[in-house]
Write a protein that holds these residues in place. Structure first.
Motif, PDB file in Angstrom:
ATOM      1  N   ALA A 124       0.808  -1.117   0.014  1.00  0.00           N
ATOM      2  CA  ALA A 124       0.013  -0.011   0.048  1.00  0.00           C
ATOM      3  C   ALA A 124       0.965   1.176   0.008  1.00  0.00           C
ATOM      4  O   ALA A 124       0.493   2.161  -0.518  1.00  0.00           O
ATOM      5  N   GLU A 125       1.972   1.349   0.807  1.00  0.00           N
ATOM      6  CA  GLU A 125       2.832   2.278   0.648  1.00  0.00           C
ATOM      7  C   GLU A 125       3.550   2.647  -0.629  1.00  0.00           C
ATOM      8  O   GLU A 125       3.650   3.695  -1.097  1.00  0.00           O
ATOM      9  N   TYR A 126       4.040   1.623  -0.991  1.00  0.00           N
ATOM     10  CA  TYR A 126       4.561   1.616  -2.559  1.00  0.00           C
ATOM     11  C   TYR A 126       3.707   2.071  -3.586  1.00  0.00           C
ATOM     12  O   TYR A 126       4.025   2.613  -4.587  1.00  0.00           O
ATOM     13  N   CYS A 127       2.321   1.551  -3.463  1.00  0.00           N
ATOM     14  CA  CYS A 127       1.622   1.870  -4.590  1.00  0.00           C
ATOM     15  C   CYS A 127       0.620   3.099  -4.804  1.00  0.00           C
ATOM     16  O   CYS A 127      -0.492   2.944  -5.427  1.00  0.00           O
ATOM     17  N   THR A 128       0.893   4.017  -3.821  1.00  0.00           N
ATOM     18  CA  THR A 128       0.064   5.122  -3.621  1.00  0.00           C
ATOM     19  C   THR A 128      -0.148   6.087  -4.716  1.00  0.00           C
ATOM     20  O   THR A 128      -1.262   6.416  -5.056  1.00  0.00           O
ATOM     21  N   CYS A 129       0.769   5.755  -5.915  1.00  0.00           N
ATOM     22  CA  CYS A 129       0.841   6.409  -6.973  1.00  0.00           C
ATOM     23  C   CYS A 129      -0.011   5.642  -8.157  1.00  0.00           C
ATOM     24  O   CYS A 129      -0.243   6.306  -9.242  1.00  0.00           O
ATOM     25  N   LEU A 130      -0.493   4.647  -7.818  1.00  0.00           N
ATOM     26  CA  LEU A 130      -1.168   3.662  -8.848  1.00  0.00           C
ATOM     27  C   LEU A 130      -2.746   3.735  -8.674  1.00  0.00           C
ATOM     28  O   LEU A 130      -3.240   4.109  -7.857  1.00  0.00           O
ATOM     29  N   THR A 131      -3.399   3.552 -10.062  1.00  0.00           N
ATOM     30  CA  THR A 131      -4.839   3.166 -10.034  1.00  0.00           C
ATOM     31  C   THR A 131      -5.253   2.157  -9.480  1.00  0.00           C
ATOM     32  O   THR A 131      -4.380   1.040  -9.174  1.00  0.00           O
ATOM     33  N   PRO A 132      -6.483   1.960  -9.027  1.00  0.00           N
ATOM     34  CA  PRO A 132      -7.143   0.662  -8.392  1.00  0.00           C
ATOM     35  C   PRO A 132      -6.571  -0.640  -9.364  1.00  0.00           C
ATOM     36  O   PRO A 132      -6.319  -1.742  -8.627  1.00  0.00           O
ATOM     37  N   ARG A 133      -6.779  -0.370 -10.543  1.00  0.00           N
ATOM     38  CA  ARG A 133      -6.500  -1.596 -11.452  1.00  0.00           C
ATOM     39  C   ARG A 133      -5.084  -1.830 -11.399  1.00  0.00           C
ATOM     40  O   ARG A 133      -4.696  -3.169 -11.475  1.00  0.00           O
ATOM     41  N   GLU A 134      -4.207  -0.999 -11.350  1.00  0.00           N
ATOM     42  CA  GLU A 134      -2.730  -1.162 -11.441  1.00  0.00           C
ATOM     43  C   GLU A 134      -2.427  -1.799 -10.186  1.00  0.00           C
ATOM     44  O   GLU A 134      -1.292  -2.730 -10.034  1.00  0.00           O
ATOM     45  N   LYS A 135      -3.108  -1.367  -9.099  1.00  0.00           N
ATOM     46  CA  LYS A 135      -2.721  -2.145  -7.799  1.00  0.00           C
ATOM     47  C   LYS A 135      -3.175  -3.729  -7.895  1.00  0.00           C
ATOM     48  O   LYS A 135      -2.573  -4.457  -7.265  1.00  0.00           O
ATOM     49  N   VAL A 136      -4.280  -3.707  -8.394  1.00  0.00           N
ATOM     50  CA  VAL A 136      -4.816  -5.132  -8.807  1.00  0.00           C
ATOM     51  C   VAL A 136      -3.682  -5.853  -9.480  1.00  0.00           C
ATOM     52  O   VAL A 136      -3.416  -7.080  -9.172  1.00  0.00           O
ATOM     53  N   TYR A 137      -3.068  -5.450 -10.546  1.00  0.00           N
ATOM     54  CA  TYR A 137      -1.933  -6.063 -11.268  1.00  0.00           C
ATOM     55  C   TYR A 137      -0.991  -6.403 -10.443  1.00  0.00           C
ATOM     56  O   TYR A 137      -0.257  -7.266 -10.275  1.00  0.00           O
ATOM     57  N   VAL A 138      -0.529  -5.550  -9.674  1.00  0.00           N
ATOM     58  CA  VAL A 138       0.705  -5.739  -8.710  1.00  0.00           C
ATOM     59  C   VAL A 138       0.440  -6.844  -7.756  1.00  0.00           C
ATOM     60  O   VAL A 138       1.274  -7.627  -7.471  1.00  0.00           O
ATOM     61  N   GLU A 139      -0.819  -6.657  -6.914  1.00  0.00           N
ATOM     62  CA  GLU A 139      -1.022  -7.695  -5.965  1.00  0.00           C
ATOM     63  C   GLU A 139      -1.262  -9.129  -6.678  1.00  0.00           C
ATOM     64  O   GLU A 139      -0.689 -10.098  -6.016  1.00  0.00           O
ATOM     65  N   GLU A 140      -2.062  -9.183  -7.691  1.00  0.00           N
ATOM     66  CA  GLU A 140      -2.291 -10.464  -8.241  1.00  0.00           C
ATOM     67  C   GLU A 140      -1.212 -11.201  -8.971  1.00  0.00           C
ATOM     68  O   GLU A 140      -1.114 -12.363  -8.806  1.00  0.00           O
ATOM     69  N   ARG A 141      -0.521 -10.317  -9.764  1.00  0.00           N
ATOM     70  CA  ARG A 141       0.440 -10.833 -10.754  1.00  0.00           C
ATOM     71  C   ARG A 141       1.806 -10.912  -9.952  1.00  0.00           C
ATOM     72  O   ARG A 141       2.539 -12.130 -10.130  1.00  0.00           O
ATOM     73  N   ILE A 142       2.223  -9.990  -9.209  1.00  0.00           N
ATOM     74  CA  ILE A 142       3.440  -9.997  -8.472  1.00  0.00           C
ATOM     75  C   ILE A 142       3.252 -10.489  -7.297  1.00  0.00           C
ATOM     76  O   ILE A 142       4.124 -11.519  -7.105  1.00  0.00           O
ATOM     77  N   ILE A 143       2.364 -10.380  -6.534  1.00  0.00           N
ATOM     78  CA  ILE A 143       2.568 -10.930  -4.979  1.00  0.00           C
ATOM     79  C   ILE A 143       2.165 -12.408  -5.193  1.00  0.00           C
ATOM     80  O   ILE A 143       2.590 -13.241  -4.641  1.00  0.00           O
TER      81      ILE A 143
END
Length: 162
Positions: free
Chosen positions: A107-126
């Motif tokens: 959450a701290e690193y992804c403050t600049c991302l849109t909700p869909r981009e956060k979905v990508y980071v969480e689902e794909r990377i994490i």
């Protein structure tokens, strides 16, 4: 090789085995290395070819090689292993806390991302999900998920490049 023949061979080469172990300064786990040396003697007895030379020379080289091989493997293990403190083991044992920390950092690193981009980071990377799996979960095409990823990577690179 028959058992009786090996027993006589063992008795004959026992002083050589002890000499090899002494020259290699083996004091700890002596019985284990002695057993390894016996295995080396067994290999030497089975692989020896009389026309190639003297058995005692071949046996010495084979026994010493087997013991050195085990020493080498143990030294690699010690180099690659890490002893952990008790506190570290407790952290590893509690994965729920680890997941909470991951989400907070994310959450701290992804403050600049849109909700869909956060979905990508969480689902794909994490969570290590495929593009197709993410696409079916969010009713979009795999190409759209890839676009989210490109945009998220670009934004994160620009933000943390400075």
């Amino acid at each position: 090789m028959e058992n009786n023949k090996f027993e006589t061979l063992k008795e004959e080469y026992d002083p050589m085995i002890h000499s090899i172990l002494h020259k290699l300064h083996i004091k700890l786990d002596y019985e284990e290395y002695y057993q390894t040396a016996l295995i080396g003697l067994w290999y030497a007895a089975n692989r020896f070819e009389e026309h190639k030379g003297n058995f005692s020379t071949f046996a010495y080289t084979t026994i010493r090689g087997e013991v050195l091989k085990i020493l080498y493997k143990q030294s690699l293990f010690l180099q690659r292993s890490v002893q952990m403190e008790h506190d570290t083991l407790e952290l590893i044992a509690e994965p729920a806390q680890d997941q909470i920390l991951q989400k907070l950092l994310l959450a701290e690193y992804c403050t600049c991302l849109t909700p869909r981009e956060k979905v990508y980071v969480e689902e794909r990377i994490i969570n290590d999900r495929s593009f197709e799996d993410i696409a079916s979960r969010y009713n979009v095409s795999p190409q759209t998920v890839k676009t989210w990823g490109k945009l998220a990577k670009r934004k994160l690179r620009n933000k943390y490049k400075k």
